[in-house]
Write a protein that holds these residues in place. Structure first.
Motif, PDB file in Angstrom:
ATOM      1  N   VAL A 237       0.759  -1.113   0.070  1.00 29.65           N
ATOM      2  CA  VAL A 237       0.021   0.006   0.127  1.00 29.65           C
ATOM      3  C   VAL A 237       0.979   1.141  -0.162  1.00 29.65           C
ATOM      4  N   GLU A 238       0.298   2.398  -0.398  1.00 26.22           N
ATOM      5  CA  GLU A 238       1.063   3.696  -0.197  1.00 26.22           C
ATOM      6  C   GLU A 238       0.055   4.535   0.606  1.00 26.22           C
ATOM      7  N   LEU A 239       0.639   5.213   1.691  1.00 25.14           N
ATOM      8  CA  LEU A 239      -0.200   6.091   2.632  1.00 25.14           C
ATOM      9  C   LEU A 239       0.153   7.407   2.524  1.00 25.14           C
ATOM     10  N   THR A 240      -0.820   8.106   3.076  1.00 28.42           N
ATOM     11  CA  THR A 240      -0.626   9.712   2.998  1.00 28.42           C
ATOM     12  C   THR A 240      -0.132   9.940   4.200  1.00 28.42           C
ATOM     13  N   ALA A 241       0.423  11.271   4.450  1.00 25.87           N
ATOM     14  CA  ALA A 241       0.885  11.759   5.835  1.00 25.87           C
ATOM     15  C   ALA A 241      -0.316  11.669   6.728  1.00 25.87           C
ATOM     16  N   ASP A 242      -1.348  12.154   6.412  1.00 28.39           N
ATOM     17  CA  ASP A 242      -2.596  12.188   7.331  1.00 28.39           C
ATOM     18  C   ASP A 242      -2.892  10.780   7.702  1.00 28.39           C
ATOM     19  N   GLU A 243      -2.734   9.761   6.996  1.00 30.18           N
ATOM     20  CA  GLU A 243      -3.127   8.682   7.084  1.00 30.18           C
ATOM     21  C   GLU A 243      -2.131   7.856   8.291  1.00 30.18           C
ATOM     22  N   LEU A 244      -0.784   8.464   8.362  1.00 27.26           N
ATOM     23  CA  LEU A 244       0.073   8.019   9.335  1.00 27.26           C
ATOM     24  C   LEU A 244      -0.177   8.639  10.638  1.00 27.26           C
ATOM     25  N   ALA A 245      -1.096   9.726  10.732  1.00 24.39           N
ATOM     26  CA  ALA A 245      -1.264  10.334  11.896  1.00 24.39           C
ATOM     27  C   ALA A 245      -2.314   9.753  12.774  1.00 24.39           C
ATOM     28  N   THR A 262      17.051  12.166  24.997  1.00 25.30           N
ATOM     29  CA  THR A 262      16.029  12.995  25.213  1.00 25.30           C
ATOM     30  C   THR A 262      15.014  12.194  25.411  1.00 25.30           C
ATOM     31  N   VAL A 263      13.996  12.420  26.545  1.00 25.81           N
ATOM     32  CA  VAL A 263      12.828  11.545  26.405  1.00 25.81           C
ATOM     33  C   VAL A 263      11.633  12.406  25.970  1.00 25.81           C
ATOM     34  N   GLN A 264      10.867  11.762  25.143  1.00 24.01           N
ATOM     35  CA  GLN A 264       9.914  12.601  24.403  1.00 24.01           C
ATOM     36  C   GLN A 264       8.643  11.798  23.978  1.00 24.01           C
ATOM     37  N   GLU A 265       7.458  12.568  23.995  1.00 15.78           N
ATOM     38  CA  GLU A 265       6.119  11.624  23.612  1.00 15.78           C
ATOM     39  C   GLU A 265       6.017  11.919  22.163  1.00 15.78           C
ATOM     40  N   TRP A 266       6.194  10.512  21.548  1.00 14.24           N
ATOM     41  CA  TRP A 266       5.953  10.506  20.185  1.00 14.24           C
ATOM     42  C   TRP A 266       4.476  10.158  19.553  1.00 14.24           C
ATOM     43  N   GLY A 267       4.009  10.736  18.607  1.00 12.26           N
ATOM     44  CA  GLY A 267       2.859  10.280  18.231  1.00 12.26           C
ATOM     45  C   GLY A 267       3.011   9.729  16.533  1.00 12.26           C
ATOM     46  N   GLY A 268       2.181   8.944  16.356  1.00 15.66           N
ATOM     47  CA  GLY A 268       2.119   8.427  14.949  1.00 15.66           C
ATOM     48  C   GLY A 268       1.296   6.993  14.774  1.00 15.66           C
ATOM     49  N   THR A 312       4.949  10.959  13.561  1.00 14.68           N
ATOM     50  CA  THR A 312       4.666  12.064  12.744  1.00 14.68           C
ATOM     51  C   THR A 312       4.653  13.299  13.677  1.00 14.68           C
ATOM     52  N   ARG A 313       4.564  12.920  14.898  1.00 14.05           N
ATOM     53  CA  ARG A 313       4.509  14.191  15.862  1.00 14.05           C
ATOM     54  C   ARG A 313       5.441  13.900  17.167  1.00 14.05           C
ATOM     55  N   VAL A 314       5.823  15.059  17.846  1.00 12.98           N
ATOM     56  CA  VAL A 314       6.938  14.903  19.025  1.00 12.98           C
ATOM     57  C   VAL A 314       6.525  15.811  19.872  1.00 12.98           C
ATOM     58  N   GLY A 315       6.394  15.463  21.014  1.00 10.31           N
ATOM     59  CA  GLY A 315       5.886  16.236  22.463  1.00 10.31           C
ATOM     60  C   GLY A 315       4.419  17.434  22.018  1.00 10.31           C
ATOM     61  N   GLY A 316       3.875  16.675  21.325  1.00  7.90           N
ATOM     62  CA  GLY A 316       2.508  17.385  21.086  1.00  7.90           C
ATOM     63  C   GLY A 316       2.526  18.472  19.694  1.00  7.90           C
ATOM     64  N   GLU A 317       3.740  18.326  19.299  1.00  9.33           N
ATOM     65  CA  GLU A 317       3.950  19.136  17.748  1.00  9.33           C
ATOM     66  C   GLU A 317       4.029  18.203  16.663  1.00  9.33           C
ATOM     67  N   ARG A 318       3.778  18.779  15.645  1.00 14.09           N
ATOM     68  CA  ARG A 318       4.061  18.073  14.323  1.00 14.09           C
ATOM     69  C   ARG A 318       5.483  18.022  14.259  1.00 14.09           C
ATOM     70  N   LEU A 319       5.981  16.940  13.881  1.00 10.92           N
ATOM     71  CA  LEU A 319       7.490  16.812  13.512  1.00 10.92           C
ATOM     72  C   LEU A 319       7.836  17.876  12.794  1.00 10.92           C
ATOM     73  N   SER A 320       9.074  18.463  13.005  1.00  5.57           N
ATOM     74  CA  SER A 320       9.637  19.406  12.236  1.00  5.57           C
ATOM     75  C   SER A 320      10.547  18.530  10.862  1.00  5.57           C
ATOM     76  N   HIS A 321      11.038  19.496   9.960  1.00  6.08           N
ATOM     77  CA  HIS A 321      11.747  18.871   8.987  1.00  6.08           C
ATOM     78  C   HIS A 321      12.884  18.132   9.461  1.00  6.08           C
ATOM     79  N   GLY A 322      13.675  18.999  10.284  1.00  2.00           N
ATOM     80  CA  GLY A 322      14.898  18.448  10.607  1.00  2.00           C
ATOM     81  C   GLY A 322      14.805  17.202  11.565  1.00  2.00           C
ATOM     82  N   HIS A 323      13.915  16.957  12.213  1.00  2.00           N
ATOM     83  CA  HIS A 323      13.610  15.947  12.816  1.00  2.00           C
ATOM     84  C   HIS A 323      13.053  14.758  12.257  1.00  2.00           C
ATOM     85  N   GLY A 324      12.816  14.914  10.781  1.00  2.00           N
ATOM     86  CA  GLY A 324      12.417  13.711   9.861  1.00  2.00           C
ATOM     87  C   GLY A 324      10.927  13.714   9.557  1.00  2.00           C
ATOM     88  N   ALA A 325      10.442  14.938   9.500  1.00  2.00           N
ATOM     89  CA  ALA A 325       8.975  15.006   8.871  1.00  2.00           C
ATOM     90  C   ALA A 325       8.933  14.727   7.406  1.00  2.00           C
TER      91      ALA A 325
END
Ligand code: MTE
Ligand code: MO
Length: 366
Positions: A237-245, A262-268, A312-325
């Motif tokens: 399959v191919e999934l969109t970014a929204d489907e990964l959230a 670092t300890v983070q809350e990751w979402g995805g 796709t998320r870290v610490g309640g935020e959408r992942l930034s480009h630098g961190h791998g978005a």
């Protein structure tokens, strides 16, 4: 022997008693440096607390090198100080000494929490650089003054006792350091068993953006992004970014080999769910390979991969480009370099991927 008085005197007597013969000192230095390179490099792959003895061995060997180097320098002092005794190989000897002192001093400074940056290198990375340079230098240095070790240099029982004492003293010295760090409340006090120092806070801004070597892709367009899930699955399959959230959350610790964690809350999305979306697996003992847009990649055994997260998320935020978005791998208990960023493909394979060790070093180079 055993005639000095006072604490310093008695310490020197004790040192005299464990001092190996000159040839044994030389060969031990060589062996210890090689062992340091091996334990140091292997420690990069260890992320679980049960791996602590490897890190302690590395530290004890390092302190052992200080003692060996002191014996050696006491012996060759005169040869170094007198220009008439210099030979062509002396330059190599001095270079080797500089690398050894560089590796030792950066290692010790790191233990006490010093964390200055030399351009984008942490002090720990500089330590690794000195250590890796030291191996060929010591090898070359050894060949310029090559003398085979003799039986008498390594008389069995004495040798075993000497090295046991040396390593035990090294470990004890390292233990003492912990007390000093705690008492002085240095940044070194909060290091993990891996030696990494904490980065506090939540979200993208709380921890550095790190590339292992040269990866630095352009930002990925979120709208046109697709994640391919393929390989040994019945329905790729191919999934969109929204489907990964998908709303899965997990707290996980990212520990980079350059010396921070670092300890983070990751979402995805749980990777297990991702695989289920691609139908039946053709192989139950498979590996799951996570491939970055840069080609950088890492594989996990399938059971471990199922419990990992594509975040796709870290610490309640959408992942930034630098961190791998848009999406990066979160692989608990693995070291940071295995947490592939900018993942565009998740591939089920039947074989272990030996090539990943090379690819993580060369991806990003044109
Ligand atoms: N594609 C890709 N993923 C990567 C890297 C990289 O260079 N390229 N660096 C790794 C390393 S060494 C670490 S420590 C973590 C760092 O993640 P961060 O930049 O979000 O802190 O990402 C890992 N994932
Ligand atoms: Mo890293």
């Amino acid at each position: 022997m055993g005639t000095r008085s006072g604490i310093a005197g008695r310490l020197r007597d004790a040192l005299d008693r464990v001092e190996p013969p000159p040839r044994a000192v030389d060969w031990s230095l060589f062996a210890f440096v090689v062992a340091e390179a091996v334990t140091g490099l292997v420690s990069f792959t260890v992320g679980v607390p049960e791996g602590w003895p490897l890190f302690w061995l590395h530290r004890a060997l390092g302190i052992g090198i200080i003692a060996l180097l002191a014996w050696k320098l006491a012996r060759v002092r005169r040869r170094l100080a007198d220009p008439d005794l210099w030979r062509r190989s002396t330059a190599l000897s001095v270079l080797t000494l500089v690398a050894a002192l560089g590796a030792l001093s950066t290692g010790i400074a790191w233990v006490f929490g010093l964390d200055m940056r030399l351009s984008y290198w942490t002090l720990l990375s500089v330590h690794v650089g000195f250590g890796l340079a030291l191996v060929p230098l010591v090898a070359a240095h050894a060949t310029t003054r090559f003398r085979l070790p003799r039986r008498v240099d390594f008389e069995r029982r004495r040798t075993a006792v000497r090295y046991a004492v040396l390593l035990a003293a090294g470990a004890a010295t390292y233990r003492l350091q912990q007390g000093v760090n705690d008492a002085l409340d240095t940044a070194g006090a909060d290091r993990r068993f891996t030696g990494s120092q904490p980065r506090e806070g939540d979200g993208n801004g709380a921890f550095p953006i790190t590339s292992w070597v040269a990866d630095d892709p352009d930002p990925i367009d979120r709208e046109s992004y697709r994640l391919a899930v393929d390989g040994l699955v019945s329905d790729p399959v191919e999934l969109t970014a929204d489907e990964l959230a998908a709303g899965h959350e997990t707290e996980a610790l990212l520990d980079c080999t350059s010396g921070w964690y670092t300890v983070q809350e990751w979402g995805g999305i749980r990777v297990g769910d991702l695989l289920d979306a691609a139908g039946e697996l053709d192989d139950d003992d498979a590996y799951v390979r996570f491939v970055s847009v840069t080609g950088y990649r890492w594989s996990l055994p399938i059971d471990e991969a199922r419990d990992a997260l594509l975040a796709t998320r870290v610490g309640g935020e959408r992942l930034s480009h630098g961190h791998g978005a848009p999406a990066r791998l979160v692989a608990p208990d693995r070291r940071g370099f295995q947490w592939v960023k900018w993942v565009t493909r998740v591939e089920v394979r039947s074989e272990y991927d030996l090539g990943q060790w090379v690819v993580t070093l060369v991806s990003g180079f044109e």
